[in-house]
Design a protein around this motif. Structure first.
Motif, short mmCIF file in Angstrom:
data_model
loop_
_atom_site.label_atom_id
_atom_site.label_comp_id
_atom_site.label_asym_id
_atom_site.label_seq_id
_atom_site.Cartn_x
_atom_site.Cartn_y
_atom_site.Cartn_z
N VAL A 424 0.89 -1.04 -0.05
CA VAL A 424 0.02 0.05 0.12
C VAL A 424 0.76 1.20 0.09
CG1 VAL A 424 -1.74 1.24 1.34
CG2 VAL A 424 -1.92 -1.08 0.97
N LEU A 425 1.78 1.18 0.85
CA LEU A 425 2.76 2.48 1.06
C LEU A 425 3.45 2.70 -0.44
CD1 LEU A 425 4.63 1.89 4.23
CD2 LEU A 425 3.10 3.68 3.78
N LYS A 426 3.73 1.82 -1.16
CA LYS A 426 4.52 1.99 -2.64
C LYS A 426 3.34 2.66 -3.65
CE LYS A 426 7.54 -1.97 -2.67
NZ LYS A 426 8.06 -3.29 -3.22
N LYS A 427 2.20 2.12 -3.55
CA LYS A 427 0.96 2.61 -4.32
C LYS A 427 0.92 3.97 -4.03
CE LYS A 427 -1.33 -1.73 -5.40
NZ LYS A 427 -2.47 -2.59 -5.22
N ARG A 453 -5.75 8.48 16.20
CA ARG A 453 -6.66 7.32 16.22
C ARG A 453 -6.20 6.49 17.47
NH1 ARG A 453 -8.78 5.08 11.76
NH2 ARG A 453 -8.51 2.92 12.45
N VAL A 454 -5.03 6.28 17.72
CA VAL A 454 -4.66 5.33 18.91
C VAL A 454 -5.23 5.97 20.27
CG1 VAL A 454 -2.75 4.55 20.29
CG2 VAL A 454 -2.58 4.24 17.82
N ALA A 455 -5.07 7.51 20.29
CA ALA A 455 -5.54 8.19 21.68
C ALA A 455 -7.15 7.79 21.68
CB ALA A 455 -5.40 9.64 21.36
N VAL A 456 -7.82 7.96 20.43
CA VAL A 456 -9.36 7.59 20.62
C VAL A 456 -9.72 6.22 20.90
CG1 VAL A 456 -11.48 7.41 19.07
CG2 VAL A 456 -10.01 9.49 19.00
N GLN A 457 -8.85 5.22 20.25
CA GLN A 457 -9.25 3.76 20.57
C GLN A 457 -8.90 3.17 21.94
OE1 GLN A 457 -6.48 2.16 17.60
NE2 GLN A 457 -8.11 2.37 15.90
N TYR A 458 -7.95 4.19 22.67
CA TYR A 458 -7.50 3.75 24.00
C TYR A 458 -8.35 4.82 24.99
CZ TYR A 458 -3.67 0.55 23.03
OH TYR A 458 -2.98 -0.45 22.50
N GLY A 459 -9.00 5.66 24.48
CA GLY A 459 -9.68 6.67 25.43
C GLY A 459 -8.88 7.78 26.30
N ARG A 496 -2.30 19.06 1.75
CA ARG A 496 -2.43 19.64 0.45
C ARG A 496 -3.90 19.55 -0.05
NH1 ARG A 496 2.59 18.18 0.73
NH2 ARG A 496 4.13 19.56 0.32
N GLY A 497 -4.78 19.19 0.98
CA GLY A 497 -6.31 19.14 0.45
C GLY A 497 -6.65 17.71 0.27
N TYR A 498 -5.83 16.60 -0.04
CA TYR A 498 -6.12 15.56 -0.34
C TYR A 498 -6.30 14.48 1.02
CZ TYR A 498 -4.41 16.56 -4.93
OH TYR A 498 -4.52 17.44 -6.23
N GLU A 499 -7.60 14.11 1.07
CA GLU A 499 -7.75 12.91 1.97
C GLU A 499 -7.70 11.63 1.41
OE1 GLU A 499 -7.93 12.07 5.22
OE2 GLU A 499 -8.99 13.52 5.79
N TRP A 500 -7.88 10.80 2.35
CA TRP A 500 -7.57 9.36 2.06
C TRP A 500 -8.59 8.67 1.06
CZ3 TRP A 500 -11.47 5.99 2.86
CH2 TRP A 500 -12.42 6.27 3.77
N THR A 501 -9.91 9.43 1.09
CA THR A 501 -10.73 8.88 0.23
C THR A 501 -10.43 9.44 -1.26
OG1 THR A 501 -11.65 11.23 0.35
CG2 THR A 501 -12.80 9.33 1.74
N ASN A 513 -7.90 -0.68 2.82
CA ASN A 513 -6.23 -0.44 3.02
C ASN A 513 -5.71 0.75 3.53
OD1 ASN A 513 -6.45 -1.83 -0.56
ND2 ASN A 513 -5.73 -2.86 1.29
N LEU A 514 -6.67 1.68 3.46
CA LEU A 514 -6.41 3.13 3.84
C LEU A 514 -6.66 3.48 5.24
CD1 LEU A 514 -7.32 4.71 0.50
CD2 LEU A 514 -4.93 4.34 1.43
N ILE A 515 -7.11 2.59 6.26
CA ILE A 515 -7.38 2.84 7.54
C ILE A 515 -6.35 3.49 8.38
CG2 ILE A 515 -7.78 1.44 9.67
CD1 ILE A 515 -9.44 -0.64 8.25
N PRO A 516 -5.05 3.31 8.19
CA PRO A 516 -4.07 4.08 8.81
C PRO A 516 -3.98 5.46 8.77
CG PRO A 516 -3.09 2.06 7.95
CD PRO A 516 -4.47 2.40 7.36
N TRP A 517 -4.83 6.08 7.41
CA TRP A 517 -4.75 7.40 7.20
C TRP A 517 -6.13 8.09 7.71
CZ3 TRP A 517 -2.50 3.54 4.45
CH2 TRP A 517 -0.91 3.63 4.39
N GLN A 518 -7.04 7.24 8.25
CA GLN A 518 -8.45 7.88 8.57
C GLN A 518 -8.65 8.43 9.82
OE1 GLN A 518 -11.30 4.50 7.70
NE2 GLN A 518 -10.23 4.05 5.75
#
Length: 672
Positions: A424-427, A453-459, A496-501, A513-518
């Motif tokens: 995924v990183l290469k792409k 993300r981690v902070a939310v998951q761990y509260g 730069r205005g580009y979201e994972w979507t 595939n893109l969960i780490p950037w959500q």
């Protein structure tokens, strides 16, 4: 723009993305003021941004804002005639504000009210406190009028104004709170609504405008720019004291936070770039015409150019906003640093876990020198129990990898490594390079996403980052602002205005595939009470001093040899491409690179003079880095294809083609 005392104005970003965020927050009303002088404006056109703004005037900005503004919109500034009002209303404004023109010709208020109705005529009153009371000033705080604000307010009401926007010049950008005495003076003199503005620095300041100042409504600017979900928190502060405001609402029916991009339009855009690259056709660049005729300005103190990767301002002496902010930091008295340290301890005490059921905080670390210093302060000085979180973009130098792994042992802490799929990183490397000329999009967004993300998951409600780079480099903020991590800043400046979507269904990538950037949702952020705090707001931040501490006390390793593109050996060891390919692409776009960044910092720290910096910059910035070969093999691209695509991002205000070679414009201005 960020404003302070009507004197300091700093560009903080794209108005369209800011207004989009306010629409997502369900803001009640928006006021936009054009403070430009004559034809002076910030050229927002950059070919590497998703929102490639093409306008040339304030009216163009208004039209673009109106497209994403789902709330009543008031627009003011540079109104000199009834036709100017008509143009602004036609362009999308619901109301207009009058200021200087009303002072110079009070009857203009009556004319405007008769033609357009009082409901859309707002008079903005800017007030300065004098030794003998308050005085109204015009022309952006430059022109004294001799008028008392309460008298002028009564006159504008009599002439037909439907509303007053009351701004305290003395409190502008101060964070000290509203001037409630001024607000009460004016509000009690008229029957039309008075909207208070100027001075908000904390959420508890908002209710005072109404409860003590008797205003009809309260407004602010800086606090909404610099803090996540600040509008919701401001409303909650009002609700907590019983003020009748609309309930807090997260999420908009009209705008998704993670936007859905026009696939057909974006495909055509990518294809056009590839065709231009194949044909070596650079004539259809993003900045032509008026912008092409501009000359590049260079700071007279450091070596930063005016056309840069981050918004940059120059004062009348030709000194950039980054240097001015560095001077302000240098002038901060030890007592003020003591106060800031106390503020930091207040934050720590508020979020410290008392029962041991969770970590006290998350520290976003990369294993670099700043990561070591952050952890030293938070773990060993503030005595917190942190969880270190690292985004692994697969770009480590050997030294950087050892430093990162050593942190767990050096500080005796728990350390979580988020390592996305290498495929995924290469792409993402390939796609982001082609789309925005930045193969490291994944890292910039990942670093600002994974810890949250981690902070939310761990509260865990508190995340620490180091210094705010945009304050340090370009002076985008003031030390009085205490900016925190915010979604808009992450998307606009880091992404730069580009979201994972944007990348879904490209090269077979899926949302999974893109969960780490959500990024966490606004509701999750609000429920956890999540804050991302920059430690540099509270402590003196000098990398050259920090490196001595972390080397001596914790065994941090520096590089045994210099990088290709800078003289420093201690920076960006955590990512070989930040000083290499990524930085080379910045040089291709803007004509400067990491050596310029480092040299400017060292000039401000008194370690270099400007002549020495010019020599270093001219030596290192143009170098094509050795790590390019590694990256090309990593993503499966030829060097010729890389060069051709990269050249399509060159800004014609900086670069010209002469005799088959690219040349930087106005390079001699570096050595004036």
């Amino acid at each position: 723009m960020r404003s302070q005392l009507f004197k300091v104005h700093q560009a903080i970003g794209n108005p369209m993305s800011t207004v989009e965020r306010y629409s997502q927050w369900n803001v009640d009303e928006l006021v936009v003021l054009d403070i430009s002088r004559d034809e002076d404006f910030h050229d927002l056109r950059r070919d590497d941004l998703q929102q490639n703004y093409q306008g040339k005037s304030a009216l163009d900005v208004l039209r673009a804002i109106a497209e994403v503004c789902f709330m009543p919109l008031t627009f003011g500034g540079r109104i000199r005639s009834l036709d100017d009002i008509a143009e602004r209303l036609t362009a999308g404004a619901d109301k207009v504000t009058l200021n200087t023109v009303a002072i110079q010709d009070p009857d203009f208020i009556a004319q405007a009210a008769r033609r357009f109705g009082s409901q859309c005529i707002v008079v903005s009153i800017d007030v300065r406190r004098q030794t003998n009371g308050y005085e109204v000033w015009g022309d952006g705080g430059r022109m004294p009028t001799g008028r008392k604000p309460e008298d002028w307010a009564q006159e504008v009401e009599r002439l037909g104004a439907g509303e007053i926007l009351l701004n305290s010049i003395d409190r502008d950008g101060s964070g000290l709170g509203y001037d409630v005495e001024l607000i009460r003076l004016v509000a009690e003199a008229v029957t039309i609504p008075v909207v208070a503005l100027g001075g908000v620095g904390r959420y508890e300041h908002f209710p005072s405008a109404i409860s003590q100042g008797h205003a009809s409504a309260m407004s602010a600017a800086n606090i909404f720019h610099f803090f996540e979900l600040s509008y919701s928190h401001a409303k909650q502060a009002c609700l907590d004291v019983g003020l009748p405001v609309r309930p807090v609402g997260l999420g908009s029916r009209f705008l998704l936070r993670e936007q859905l991009y026009d696939r057909k339009k974006e495909d055509a855009r990518i294809q056009a770039r590839l065709e231009r690259a194949k044909a070596a056709d650079y004539s259809k660049s993003h900045a032509v015409g008026r912008a092409e005729k501009q000359t590049v300005r260079w700071c007279s103190k450091c070596v930063y150019p005016g056309i840069s990767a981050a918004p940059m301002e120059f004062d009348g002496q030709g000194v950039c906003s980054g240097c001015r902010m560095a001077e302000m930091k240098e002038q901060i008295h030890s007592s003020e640093w003591t106060r800031r340290g106390e503020l930091l301890r207040e934050i720590v005490d508020r979020y410290r876990c008392r029962d041991g059921s969770r970590y006290d905080c998350v520290i976003a670390v990369s294993g670099g020198k700043d990561s070591y210093f952050q952890t030293h302060v938070i773990k060993n000085e503030l005595k917190l129990n942190p969880l270190l979180v690292t985004y692994n973009g697969n770009n480590w130098t050997e030294v950087g990898w050892r430093n990162m792994l050593h942190m767990k042992e050096a500080f005796d802490v728990d350390h979580l490594l988020i390592s996305p799929s290498v495929t995924v990183l290469k792409k993402l490397n390939r796609l982001a390079f082609t789309v925005m000329g930045d193969m490291n999009w994944h890292a910039h967004i990942g670093i600002m996403t994974a810890p949250m993300r981690v902070a939310v998951q761990y509260g865990i409600p508190l995340v620490f980052y180091g210094e705010h780079g945009y304050l340090d480099l370009c002076g985008q903020f003031s030390m009085d602002d205490f900016p925190e991590v915010a979604y808009r800043n992450r998307l606009e400046h880091y992404g730069r205005g580009y979201e994972w979507t944007y990348f879904v269904d490209r090269e077979g990538l899926t949302a999974r595939n893109l969960i780490p950037w959500q990024y966490p949702t606004d509701q999750q952020i609000f429920d956890v009470g999540l804050r991302g705090v920059f430690l540099g707001n509270y402590l003196p931040w000098e990398a050259n001093e920090h490196i001595k501490l972390v080397v001596d006390r914790y065994g941090f390793e520096t590089s045994s040899e210099p990088f290709d593109r800078t003289y420093r050996t201690m920076s960006n060891l955590d990512d070989m491409h930040e000083n290499g390919v990524h930085d080379y692409l910045k040089y291709i776009k803007f004509g400067y690179g990491r050596c310029t960044d480092h040299a400017c910092k060292d000039i401000r720290a008194g370690l270099l003079n400007r002549d020495q910096a010019v020599e270093l910059v001219n030596r290192y910035d143009p170098v094509k880095p050795r790590d390019l070969r590694r990256w090309l093999e990593y993503v499966g691209m030829s060097e010729e294809a890389f060069d051709r695509i990269a050249d399509t991002f060159r800004d014609p205000r900086v670069w010209t083609m002469a005799n088959g070679r690219w040349q930087r414009q106005e390079l001699q201005k570096r050595i004036e």
